[in-house]
Design a protein around this motif. Sequence first.
Motif, PDB file in Angstrom:
ATOM      1  N   TYR A  74       3.675 -15.439  -0.758  1.00  0.00           N
ATOM      2  CA  TYR A  74       3.022 -14.481  -0.474  1.00  0.00           C
ATOM      3  C   TYR A  74       2.137 -13.175  -0.897  1.00  0.00           C
ATOM      4  O   TYR A  74       2.604 -12.507  -1.632  1.00  0.00           O
ATOM      5  CB  TYR A  74       4.248 -13.692   0.039  1.00  0.00           C
ATOM      6  CG  TYR A  74       4.853 -13.610   1.897  1.00  0.00           C
ATOM      7  CD1 TYR A  74       3.457 -13.939   2.711  1.00  0.00           C
ATOM      8  CD2 TYR A  74       6.032 -15.019   1.668  1.00  0.00           C
ATOM      9  CE1 TYR A  74       4.090 -14.629   3.637  1.00  0.00           C
ATOM     10  CE2 TYR A  74       6.201 -15.650   2.177  1.00  0.00           C
ATOM     11  CZ  TYR A  74       5.322 -15.929   3.599  1.00  0.00           C
ATOM     12  OH  TYR A  74       6.057 -16.045   4.950  1.00  0.00           O
ATOM     13  N   GLY A  75       1.926 -14.766  -2.867  1.00  0.00           N
ATOM     14  CA  GLY A  75       0.686 -13.469  -3.282  1.00  0.00           C
ATOM     15  C   GLY A  75       1.614 -12.697  -4.034  1.00  0.00           C
ATOM     16  O   GLY A  75       1.235 -12.113  -4.916  1.00  0.00           O
ATOM     17  N   VAL A  76       2.763 -13.127  -4.057  1.00  0.00           N
ATOM     18  CA  VAL A  76       3.705 -12.101  -5.524  1.00  0.00           C
ATOM     19  C   VAL A  76       3.069 -12.657  -7.000  1.00  0.00           C
ATOM     20  O   VAL A  76       3.467 -14.079  -7.099  1.00  0.00           O
ATOM     21  CB  VAL A  76       5.538 -12.135  -5.249  1.00  0.00           C
ATOM     22  CG1 VAL A  76       6.279 -11.533  -5.935  1.00  0.00           C
ATOM     23  CG2 VAL A  76       4.994 -12.265  -3.456  1.00  0.00           C
ATOM     24  N   SER A  77       3.444 -11.629  -7.677  1.00  0.00           N
ATOM     25  CA  SER A  77       3.086 -12.203  -9.190  1.00  0.00           C
ATOM     26  C   SER A  77       5.173 -13.090  -9.834  1.00  0.00           C
ATOM     27  O   SER A  77       5.810 -12.081  -9.783  1.00  0.00           O
ATOM     28  CB  SER A  77       3.073 -10.726 -10.107  1.00  0.00           C
ATOM     29  OG  SER A  77       1.483 -11.317  -9.693  1.00  0.00           O
ATOM     30  N   ARG A  78       4.614 -13.619 -10.570  1.00  0.00           N
ATOM     31  CA  ARG A  78       5.761 -14.974 -10.682  1.00  0.00           C
ATOM     32  C   ARG A  78       5.696 -14.690 -12.394  1.00  0.00           C
ATOM     33  O   ARG A  78       4.336 -14.992 -13.007  1.00  0.00           O
ATOM     34  CB  ARG A  78       6.254 -15.980 -10.073  1.00  0.00           C
ATOM     35  CG  ARG A  78       6.524 -15.799  -8.575  1.00  0.00           C
ATOM     36  CD  ARG A  78       7.589 -15.145  -9.170  1.00  0.00           C
ATOM     37  NE  ARG A  78       8.803 -15.651  -9.516  1.00  0.00           N
ATOM     38  CZ  ARG A  78      10.193 -16.519  -8.791  1.00  0.00           C
ATOM     39  NH1 ARG A  78       9.289 -16.612  -7.659  1.00  0.00           N
ATOM     40  NH2 ARG A  78      11.102 -16.686  -8.843  1.00  0.00           N
ATOM     41  N   PRO A  79       7.182 -14.928 -13.215  1.00  0.00           N
ATOM     42  CA  PRO A  79       6.651 -15.019 -14.779  1.00  0.00           C
ATOM     43  C   PRO A  79       6.013 -16.277 -14.955  1.00  0.00           C
ATOM     44  O   PRO A  79       6.313 -17.254 -14.400  1.00  0.00           O
ATOM     45  CB  PRO A  79       8.100 -14.840 -15.488  1.00  0.00           C
ATOM     46  CG  PRO A  79       8.769 -14.815 -13.521  1.00  0.00           C
ATOM     47  CD  PRO A  79       8.519 -14.749 -12.561  1.00  0.00           C
ATOM     48  N   LEU A 105      -4.518  -6.012 -12.623  1.00  0.00           N
ATOM     49  CA  LEU A 105      -3.458  -5.976 -11.874  1.00  0.00           C
ATOM     50  C   LEU A 105      -2.113  -6.400 -12.798  1.00  0.00           C
ATOM     51  O   LEU A 105      -1.613  -7.870 -12.262  1.00  0.00           O
ATOM     52  CB  LEU A 105      -4.450  -7.116 -11.252  1.00  0.00           C
ATOM     53  CG  LEU A 105      -5.623  -6.897 -10.160  1.00  0.00           C
ATOM     54  CD1 LEU A 105      -6.039  -7.514  -9.837  1.00  0.00           C
ATOM     55  CD2 LEU A 105      -4.637  -5.740  -9.648  1.00  0.00           C
ATOM     56  N   GLN A 106      -1.357  -6.077 -13.607  1.00  0.00           N
ATOM     57  CA  GLN A 106      -0.736  -6.643 -14.145  1.00  0.00           C
ATOM     58  C   GLN A 106       0.646  -5.972 -12.932  1.00  0.00           C
ATOM     59  O   GLN A 106       2.190  -7.252 -13.812  1.00  0.00           O
ATOM     60  CB  GLN A 106      -0.062  -6.970 -15.212  1.00  0.00           C
ATOM     61  CG  GLN A 106      -1.345  -7.240 -16.853  1.00  0.00           C
ATOM     62  CD  GLN A 106      -2.389  -6.414 -16.602  1.00  0.00           C
ATOM     63  OE1 GLN A 106      -2.685  -5.798 -16.289  1.00  0.00           O
ATOM     64  NE2 GLN A 106      -3.636  -6.956 -16.737  1.00  0.00           N
ATOM     65  N   ASN A 107       1.092  -5.476 -12.779  1.00  0.00           N
ATOM     66  CA  ASN A 107       1.472  -5.235 -11.618  1.00  0.00           C
ATOM     67  C   ASN A 107       1.779  -5.478 -10.743  1.00  0.00           C
ATOM     68  O   ASN A 107       0.365  -5.548 -10.143  1.00  0.00           O
ATOM     69  CB  ASN A 107       1.618  -3.129 -11.301  1.00  0.00           C
ATOM     70  CG  ASN A 107       2.556  -2.774 -10.444  1.00  0.00           C
ATOM     71  OD1 ASN A 107       2.882  -3.332  -9.644  1.00  0.00           O
ATOM     72  ND2 ASN A 107       3.475  -1.421 -11.454  1.00  0.00           N
ATOM     73  N   PRO A 108       2.409  -6.615 -10.027  1.00  0.00           N
ATOM     74  CA  PRO A 108       3.180  -7.035  -9.516  1.00  0.00           C
ATOM     75  C   PRO A 108       2.689  -6.363  -7.964  1.00  0.00           C
ATOM     76  O   PRO A 108       2.409  -6.952  -6.595  1.00  0.00           O
ATOM     77  CB  PRO A 108       4.429  -7.721  -8.631  1.00  0.00           C
ATOM     78  CG  PRO A 108       4.706  -7.076 -10.486  1.00  0.00           C
ATOM     79  CD  PRO A 108       4.384  -6.072 -11.010  1.00  0.00           C
ATOM     80  N   ILE A 109       2.635  -5.030  -7.768  1.00  0.00           N
ATOM     81  CA  ILE A 109       2.219  -4.587  -6.088  1.00  0.00           C
ATOM     82  C   ILE A 109       0.614  -4.494  -5.861  1.00  0.00           C
ATOM     83  O   ILE A 109       0.501  -4.065  -5.123  1.00  0.00           O
ATOM     84  CB  ILE A 109       2.809  -3.067  -6.269  1.00  0.00           C
ATOM     85  CG1 ILE A 109       5.280  -2.843  -6.649  1.00  0.00           C
ATOM     86  CG2 ILE A 109       2.964  -2.435  -5.375  1.00  0.00           C
ATOM     87  CD1 ILE A 109       4.986  -4.037  -5.811  1.00  0.00           C
ATOM     88  N   ALA A 153       1.057  -0.882  -0.100  1.00  0.00           N
ATOM     89  CA  ALA A 153       0.075   0.070  -0.130  1.00  0.00           C
ATOM     90  C   ALA A 153       0.703   1.718   0.344  1.00  0.00           C
ATOM     91  O   ALA A 153       0.329   2.178  -1.259  1.00  0.00           O
ATOM     92  CB  ALA A 153      -0.600   0.042   1.288  1.00  0.00           C
ATOM     93  N   LEU A 154       2.327   1.162   0.723  1.00  0.00           N
ATOM     94  CA  LEU A 154       2.626   2.416   0.124  1.00  0.00           C
ATOM     95  C   LEU A 154       3.720   2.588  -0.400  1.00  0.00           C
ATOM     96  O   LEU A 154       3.205   3.599  -1.190  1.00  0.00           O
ATOM     97  CB  LEU A 154       3.927   2.174   1.666  1.00  0.00           C
ATOM     98  CG  LEU A 154       4.725   3.486   2.277  1.00  0.00           C
ATOM     99  CD1 LEU A 154       4.435   4.318   2.312  1.00  0.00           C
ATOM    100  CD2 LEU A 154       5.665   2.447   3.363  1.00  0.00           C
ATOM    101  N   SER A 155       4.134   1.618  -1.153  1.00  0.00           N
ATOM    102  CA  SER A 155       4.637   1.051  -2.067  1.00  0.00           C
ATOM    103  C   SER A 155       3.771   2.415  -3.370  1.00  0.00           C
ATOM    104  O   SER A 155       3.780   2.591  -4.232  1.00  0.00           O
ATOM    105  CB  SER A 155       5.428   0.174  -2.638  1.00  0.00           C
ATOM    106  OG  SER A 155       5.972  -0.619  -2.275  1.00  0.00           O
TER     107      SER A 155
END
Length: 374
Positions: free
Chosen positions: A358-363, A194-198, A61-63
């Motif tokens: 932790y829900g991070v978008s990976r290639p 939602l293509q951005n991992p953040i 959220a901060l990012s």
Amino acid sequence: MGRWALDLAFVWKAVLTVGLVLLYYCFSIGITFYNKWLTKSFHFPLFMTMLHLAVIFLFSALSRALVQCSSHRARVVLSWTDYLRRVAPTALATALDVGLSNWSFLYITVSLYTMTKSSAVLFILIFSLIFKLEELRAALILVVLLIAGGLFMFTYKSTQFNVEGFALVLGASFIGGIRWTLTQMLLQKADLGLQNPIDTMFHLQPLMFLGLFPLFAVFEGLHLSTSEKIFRFQDAGLLLRVLGSLFLGGILAFGLGFSEFLLVSRTSSLTLSIAGIFKEVCTLLLAAHLLGDQISLLNWLGFALCLSGISLHVALKALHSKGTKRPRPGKGFTEQLDKDARPLCERRDSVLECGSSYGVSRPQWKTKGPCCGG
């Protein structure tokens, strides 16, 4: 002069790549050993995971706020209908994957955990075939056999084998196959943005927290409520140390996702895949040296067989997407953050490299059909 400039650019790119790989290694290997160390004294891995999710949500959220202020462009916020109907399944699968993985640290060694989690590629391939994201080919069958055979050899007659822990991490790998398949399908929906991992981390963490809470309430809730380390603390200093340790794990988890994104955006997803293979080797060597994990010759052969299957899959994907241009590393960070977050199915050099948490978008792997199709 031109040749000197080219040599300087090559050296700079090489230094940048090595630096980003080392940063990724620090967070990825660091959080594995950190979680294992923490669960030795703090026997509530589900609560630990939930606190990590809260920290990741806070930092994402901060990012988003910082990027929005610098770029003057609003970040995506999903409607409740899209959020619950289209994001919830991915969030639930991700929560179970991460929760069971951390839970397994109570019972198994880092080496067995690393090896078993590497088998997630096996389940991802199976589910990608079920959902028709991959075509059945002889090479894929060979990849499956190599990984499955390597996993069998690594666990066969292992002196530190634990059935309960192995079942937990194998279950996490199985759910991980569902997780990454759903993640790919989610990210291909360009209308969600939602293509951005953040942005992905920001939207996934609350549902992951809620999805993991029932499991926590059943297996850890009562014990944690009577524990003197948290709710019935008598030493404020001990409480602050425990919360500080948990918070640090959350920072490592967020740093892992962000370092992966930086590595992919500044180099390529192929670099991340190759770095991931060598990371597994480094993890096993460190586990044997630092933690005294007992790894026999048969176990090492099984690990090598499994890595050969993963390497074959990476090589096949690299050949399949040969000749793709990558974004140049000279762009500003906020510009790069958005431009590198274009739909992943448009990145034709994307290859599979699973294992993030932790829900991070990976290639992900390239799909059939029109780009960003349903």
